[in-house]
Design an enzyme around this catalytic site. Structure first.
Site, PDB file in Angstrom:
ATOM      1  N   LYS A  65       9.499 -57.467 -36.479  1.00 32.33           N
ATOM      2  CA  LYS A  65       9.244 -57.043 -37.865  1.00 32.33           C
ATOM      3  C   LYS A  65       9.982 -55.747 -38.203  1.00 32.33           C
ATOM      4  CE  LYS A  65       5.154 -57.633 -39.811  1.00 32.33           C
ATOM      5  NZ  LYS A  65       3.668 -57.573 -39.949  1.00 32.33           N
ATOM      6  N   TYR A  85      13.901 -58.295 -29.260  1.00 34.87           N
ATOM      7  CA  TYR A  85      14.601 -57.032 -29.545  1.00 34.87           C
ATOM      8  C   TYR A  85      16.052 -57.304 -29.920  1.00 34.87           C
ATOM      9  CZ  TYR A  85      16.230 -52.194 -28.764  1.00 34.87           C
ATOM     10  OH  TYR A  85      16.769 -50.942 -28.900  1.00 34.87           O
TER      11      TYR A  85
END
Ligand code: UDP
Length: 316
Positions: free
Chosen positions: A91, A145
């Site tokens: 997010k 990531y």
């Protein structure tokens, strides 16, 4: 001049806050303190040009007044952290970057994205130049990531091309120094902590995988130079001095003077086998290269961690 630094209470963000304050900027630090720490910025809180807002930048960012630069550094960044917070990591890399870009666009300010060498994944070429597109497993545990940052780069370039936003992208390689968390799970804090408290040093895999460690002050000065430049494409900032993780563990052990054993543990999935920045672009465009060698940087970091371990054991 006024800068907004997201993730400003983190390891890199807080050093960036320090540099901008030193350079005479006004700094607004945004951080939700998921992996950042207020102790990293406590020395700045009473500074007249510094303010802190506790905020998750994956939510809409509302800042009054003019802004000259938005530096987007908010994100869990150590592998154990982003494995622990996979959704937040995605997010903040996606929605957080969109919000930070929107803020820069609304204010007509510069925008700098903290990207990462993880964009290269487990690379087939070494050292890695910016022109290499990478080898990332999108659905592996590190994908949260890597892909968030790759998306962040893509949307930053889209804002640059479509909205004419004045953007920068720094690809940050392994960085170390004071204010890293003792328990952030990365190789350097783990090894130093283990050597300091007399625990075995845990090397993952056979330790032949390589990394290249950059001291934090070098990294921060490179980022400032990048912001001052006119380069919109990604720029690697890191130290090209490459070392195997086993050799690194030995160096840390020797520095601490500990006689602890080195033990081998399973290699995490998709752990890159080699990582070394090609910094020709930074040399050429920014006239930048690292100045602090591993020996010197490790010594300073060791002093910091020794003090941390002492104060933690005093509290226990
Ligand atoms: N590593 C290790 N022992 C540890 C922690 C990490 O051998 O206790 C290894 C890890 O598998 C990787 C390298 O050290 O190969 C660097 O890991 P780090 O978590 O610092 O960051 P990465 O470069 O993987 O993002």
């Amino acid at each position: 001049m006024r800068a907004i630094i997201t993730g400003g209470a983190g390891f890199l963000g807080s050093h960036l806050c320090d540099l901008f304050i030193e350079k005479g900027w006004e700094v607004v630090c945004l951080d939700n303190l998921v992996t950042g720490a207020d102790s990293n910025i406590s020395h700045l809180l009473s500074h007249p040009r510094f303010s802190f807002v506790k905020q998750d930048v994956s939510q809409y960012i509302d800042i009054a007044g003019s802004v000259d630069a938005v530096l987007h550094f908010a994100s869990p960044a150590s592998p154990p952290d982003y494995l622990k917070f996979p959704i937040q990591t995605l997010k903040v890399g996606a929605l957080g970057t969109h919000n930070a870009l929107g803020l820069a666009k609304a204010k007509g300010s510069k925008f700098l994205l903290a990207s990462t060498s993880e964009c290269y994944g487990d690379p087939e070429v070494s050292p890695q130049p910016e022109t290499y597109w990478g080898r990332v497993n999108p659905i592996g545990p590190r994908g949260v990531y890597d892909e968030a940052k790759r998306f962040a780069e893509a949307i930053t370039m889209a804002y640059h091309r479509y909205h004419n936003l004045d953007t920068r992208i720094v690809r940050i390689f392994n960085t170390y120094g004071p204010r890293m968390r003792l328990n952030d799970g990365r190789a350097l804090p783990n090894f130093l902590y283990q050597a300091l408290v007399g625990e075995p040093i845990t090397v993952f895999g056979d330790g032949k995988q390589t990394r290249s460690f950059c001291y934090v002050s070098d990294l921060i000065s490179g980022i400032y130079k990048l912001l001052e430049s006119n380069e919109h494409g990604p720029v690697n900032i890191g130290n090209p001095e490459e070392i195997s993780i086993l050799e690194f563990a030995n160096r840390v052990r020797a520095l601490v003077g500990a006689s602890v054993p080195i033990v081998f543990r399973p290699l995490p999935q998709d752990d890159p086998k080699q990582r070394c920045p090609d910094i020709s672009k930074a040399r050429r465009l920014l006239n930048w290269e690292p100045k602090v060698g591993l020996e010197q940087g490790l010594r300073i970091t060791y002093d910091f961690f020794r003090e941390q371990v002492r104060s933690t054991s005093r509290m226990a």
